[in-house]
Design a protein around this motif. Structure first.
Motif, mmCIF file in Angstrom:
data_model
loop_
_atom_site.group_PDB
_atom_site.id
_atom_site.type_symbol
_atom_site.label_atom_id
_atom_site.label_comp_id
_atom_site.label_asym_id
_atom_site.label_seq_id
_atom_site.Cartn_x
_atom_site.Cartn_y
_atom_site.Cartn_z
ATOM 1 N N ILE A 34 0.753 -1.080 -0.002
ATOM 2 C CA ILE A 34 -0.183 0.239 -0.112
ATOM 3 C C ILE A 34 0.519 0.918 -0.276
ATOM 4 C CG2 ILE A 34 -1.455 1.535 1.657
ATOM 5 C CD1 ILE A 34 -3.062 -1.277 2.347
ATOM 6 N N ALA A 35 1.647 1.429 0.475
ATOM 7 C CA ALA A 35 3.385 2.437 0.791
ATOM 8 C C ALA A 35 2.886 2.412 -0.358
ATOM 9 C CB ALA A 35 4.172 2.087 1.979
ATOM 10 N N GLU A 36 4.026 1.505 -1.330
ATOM 11 C CA GLU A 36 5.306 2.224 -2.485
ATOM 12 C C GLU A 36 3.309 1.933 -3.707
ATOM 13 O OE1 GLU A 36 7.794 0.175 -5.365
ATOM 14 O OE2 GLU A 36 7.225 -1.239 -3.569
ATOM 15 N N GLN A 181 -8.007 -14.808 6.433
ATOM 16 C CA GLN A 181 -8.502 -14.324 5.452
ATOM 17 C C GLN A 181 -8.508 -14.650 4.284
ATOM 18 O OE1 GLN A 181 -11.713 -12.245 6.093
ATOM 19 N NE2 GLN A 181 -11.072 -12.379 8.266
ATOM 20 N N LYS A 182 -7.497 -15.189 4.236
ATOM 21 C CA LYS A 182 -6.670 -15.953 2.894
ATOM 22 C C LYS A 182 -6.413 -15.667 1.964
ATOM 23 C CE LYS A 182 -7.372 -19.721 5.072
ATOM 24 N NZ LYS A 182 -6.878 -20.436 6.230
ATOM 25 N N TYR A 183 -6.498 -14.460 1.926
ATOM 26 C CA TYR A 183 -5.632 -13.757 0.545
ATOM 27 C C TYR A 183 -4.012 -13.480 0.780
ATOM 28 C CZ TYR A 183 -11.029 -11.536 0.820
ATOM 29 O OH TYR A 183 -12.035 -10.959 0.955
ATOM 30 N N SER A 184 -3.884 -12.910 -0.638
ATOM 31 C CA SER A 184 -2.406 -13.185 -0.361
ATOM 32 C C SER A 184 -1.994 -11.674 0.364
ATOM 33 C CB SER A 184 -2.157 -13.043 -2.521
ATOM 34 O OG SER A 184 -2.545 -11.985 -3.331
ATOM 35 N N TYR A 185 -0.733 -11.200 -0.149
ATOM 36 C CA TYR A 185 -1.461 -9.635 0.300
ATOM 37 C C TYR A 185 -1.195 -8.467 -1.484
ATOM 38 C CZ TYR A 185 3.967 -9.047 -1.947
ATOM 39 O OH TYR A 185 4.637 -8.915 -3.241
ATOM 40 N N ALA A 190 -4.988 -4.564 -2.499
ATOM 41 C CA ALA A 190 -5.389 -3.805 -3.352
ATOM 42 C C ALA A 190 -7.029 -4.314 -2.950
ATOM 43 C CB ALA A 190 -5.298 -4.922 -4.658
ATOM 44 N N LEU A 191 -7.609 -4.927 -2.231
ATOM 45 C CA LEU A 191 -8.952 -5.454 -1.751
ATOM 46 C C LEU A 191 -9.010 -3.565 -0.817
ATOM 47 C CD1 LEU A 191 -10.069 -8.468 -1.324
ATOM 48 C CD2 LEU A 191 -10.617 -6.896 -2.820
ATOM 49 N N LEU A 192 -8.019 -3.597 -0.321
ATOM 50 C CA LEU A 192 -8.198 -2.599 0.832
ATOM 51 C C LEU A 192 -7.546 -0.475 0.326
ATOM 52 C CD1 LEU A 192 -6.612 -3.944 3.809
ATOM 53 C CD2 LEU A 192 -8.666 -3.763 3.780
ATOM 54 N N LEU A 249 -4.071 -0.707 6.002
ATOM 55 C CA LEU A 249 -4.692 0.325 5.483
ATOM 56 C C LEU A 249 -3.887 1.871 6.369
ATOM 57 C CD1 LEU A 249 -5.595 1.622 3.008
ATOM 58 C CD2 LEU A 249 -7.496 2.150 4.522
ATOM 59 N N TYR A 250 -4.125 1.814 7.138
ATOM 60 C CA TYR A 250 -3.337 3.448 8.230
ATOM 61 C C TYR A 250 -1.472 3.235 7.639
ATOM 62 C CZ TYR A 250 -7.695 5.593 9.283
ATOM 63 O OH TYR A 250 -9.486 6.263 9.311
ATOM 64 N N GLY A 251 -1.922 1.721 8.048
ATOM 65 C CA GLY A 251 -0.005 1.886 8.149
ATOM 66 C C GLY A 251 0.413 1.827 7.110
#
Length: 263
Positions: A34-36, A181-185, A190-192, A249-251
């Motif tokens: 997310i940061a990237e 939650q069984k999602y990849s990173y 992308a979802l968040l 997300l905030y992180g």
């Protein structure tokens, strides 16, 4: 900081199953991804000079991987991953206690590492190590129990079961909530990462102390609602999944803000 760069690639891929890490592999990579996505052009360019072509997520867990090192070279870094604060409901008192602590902590090292990165006298190897640590501990900042209490080691001494498995509160928040939650990173990032530009700017407001207090308040809520020997399952997920996702997300968004300002 010692230059032990020759060990980095070996240690980065050592097995990690014996350790309880902040956010676990998935969580730290979500935050870094997310940061990237929110780096400025200048920050992206400068980070590439230091880090090479790998994405931030590639290095996001290295400061936990090196806990596998048996030479003691990184022993001093263990305190950089957290800051312990007695329960506070007043930001002013929280800030006073935060700044009054002796010794290195997550709080002190964010600034120390940032200064090392900006210092032209820092070697290329040490600048890279400092940036890797900064990416990681800024992620730790968003894990509420890394701004928890010394008496229980950030929840490590609070025994719980999670879907029948014996564990502790810290481990639940490090990885079990995320991984269940069984999602990849990349999927989870992308979802968040769907906030508007205005919402992103609002989340990124404040100073380091504000962000730490934000996590501390959440930690207080977690402690209040998770007693020792609690049996956690779907109801706990229902109660805290939104909080966990908010912190991821905030992180990521706040890490991006810090890096953009740094460069």
């Amino acid at each position: 900081m010692k230059s032990i760069y020759s060990k980095m690639l070996i240690l980065a891929f050592m097995a990690t199953s014996l350790y309880s890490y902040a956010w676990g592999l998935t969580g730290h990579r979500i935050i870094a991804e997310i940061a990237e996505n929110h780096l400025s052009g200048k920050a992206r360019k400068e980070i590439k000079k230091i880090m090479g072509r790998e994405r931030l997520a590639y290095w996001a867990n290295w400061p936990d991987f090196i806990k596998s090192d048996t030479t003691g070279a990184w022993k001093q870094a263990s305190a950089w991953h957290y800051v312990n604060i007695d329960p506070q409901t007043d930001f002013k008192i929280f800030g006073q206690k935060l700044k009054g602590q002796a010794g290195p902590s997550l709080y002190t090292q964010v600034n120390v590492l940032s200064s090392q990165i900006k210092d032209e006298k820092t070697s290329e190897k040490d600048r890279k190590i400092a940036l890797i640590f900064l990416i990681h501990i800024m992620g730790d900042l968003a894990q509420p129990l890394h701004v928890g209490r010394a008496e229980d080691l950030g929840g490590n001494k609070i025994n719980v079961t999670y879907f029948g498995d014996k564990t502790n509160l810290h481990s639940v928040w490090d990885g079990k909530l995320v991984d269940s939650q069984k999602y990849s990173y990349t999927e989870y990032a992308a979802l968040l990462d769907i906030k508007s530009d205005e919402e992103v700017k609002e989340i990124q407001k404040g100073a380091l102390e504000d962000w730490l207090y934000d996590s501390h308040k959440i930690a207080n809520t977690i402690y209040a609602q998770t007693p020792n020997d609690a049996k956690l399952s779907y109801d706990y997920q229902y109660k805290f999944n939104n909080t966990m996702e908010r912190q991821l997300l905030y992180g990521g968004l706040r890490l991006a803000k810090w890096l953009n300002d740094l460069f």
